[in-house]
Design an enzyme around this catalytic site. Sequence first.
Site, PDB file in Angstrom:
ATOM      1  N   SER A   1      42.641  20.656  39.135  1.00 29.25           N
ATOM      2  CA  SER A   1      43.404  19.756  39.996  1.00 29.25           C
ATOM      3  C   SER A   1      42.694  19.592  41.328  1.00 29.25           C
ATOM      4  CB  SER A   1      44.810  20.313  40.236  1.00 29.25           C
ATOM      5  OG  SER A   1      45.504  19.500  41.164  1.00 29.25           O
TER       6      SER A   1
ATOM      7  N   TYR B   1      50.690  27.215  42.519  1.00 26.47           N
ATOM      8  CA  TYR B   1      50.017  26.360  41.534  1.00 26.47           C
ATOM      9  C   TYR B   1      48.558  26.150  41.928  1.00 26.47           C
ATOM     10  CZ  TYR B   1      48.816  22.043  39.012  1.00 26.47           C
ATOM     11  OH  TYR B   1      48.198  21.090  38.246  1.00 26.47           O
TER      12      TYR B   1
END
Length: 274
Positions: free
Chosen positions: A162, A175
């Site tokens: 990401s 995360y």
Amino acid sequence: MSQQLSTEAGQNPDRPVTLAGKTALVTGASRGIGRGIALRLAAEGALVAVHYGYDGPAAQDTVDAIVANGGRAFAVGAELDTVDGVEQLADAVRSGLRAHTGEEFLDILVNNAAATGHLPYADTTPDLFDRLFAVNVRAPFFLAQRLLPALRDGGRIINIGSAVTRIALGDELAYTMTKGAMETYTRTLANEVGARRITVNLVAPGPTETDRTRAFLRSSPEMEAMMIKAQALPWIGQPADIADPVAFLASDDGRWITGHVLDASGGTYLGPKL
């Protein structure tokens, strides 16, 4: 508007096939980015194991879409937040490959499945933290370990990370830590398996429109405009925009690239626009 925005990945019948005879596992492939990757790899000629955690019908829908377009695929289910689930998936993939090809060999492993947690730092619980690391880090770590004996020399491991690892978003701290761990894992594993000509790379998407994110990303014209303004390229990312670089890395054209983090975010948060 880009042609990619109006079609699912791999739906161009004129595209040359580059993965004929190859086999692939895509985790979290029942919907969203994983579905786009599975469709694209199948369109390139690969037999694709479509993994799902909880939604078997959605995974079967992905398989059906692949078959309808002349590809080959089968579904495999396992929950990746447990060690037993990872073992179950590895065994199911080998069994499925044997049933479809007569052999247990894998060529491409795409670690796409991930849990998300959008909570302020102060509200992040130990249970959420542990689940994020179990699904996003422990599962791909041990899945690759378990499948390495079946991964052919010259194979590919492609992790989906990401862009949050270079953007400080307080509501995604835990995360983000998992995706940072996957970047380190990618570089180190690439060095570990390079002697077998196996490449290991990571593709890092930015905001991408899927069935789960569509309502938020397009909740209003203002929201959509804000998301696009934060990027260098003027459209909201689509699963096909991620599937394309994954397919490149999976192909022979990507043979000399390893240990690399490929940003596929459309230039999210590169800096202020003057």
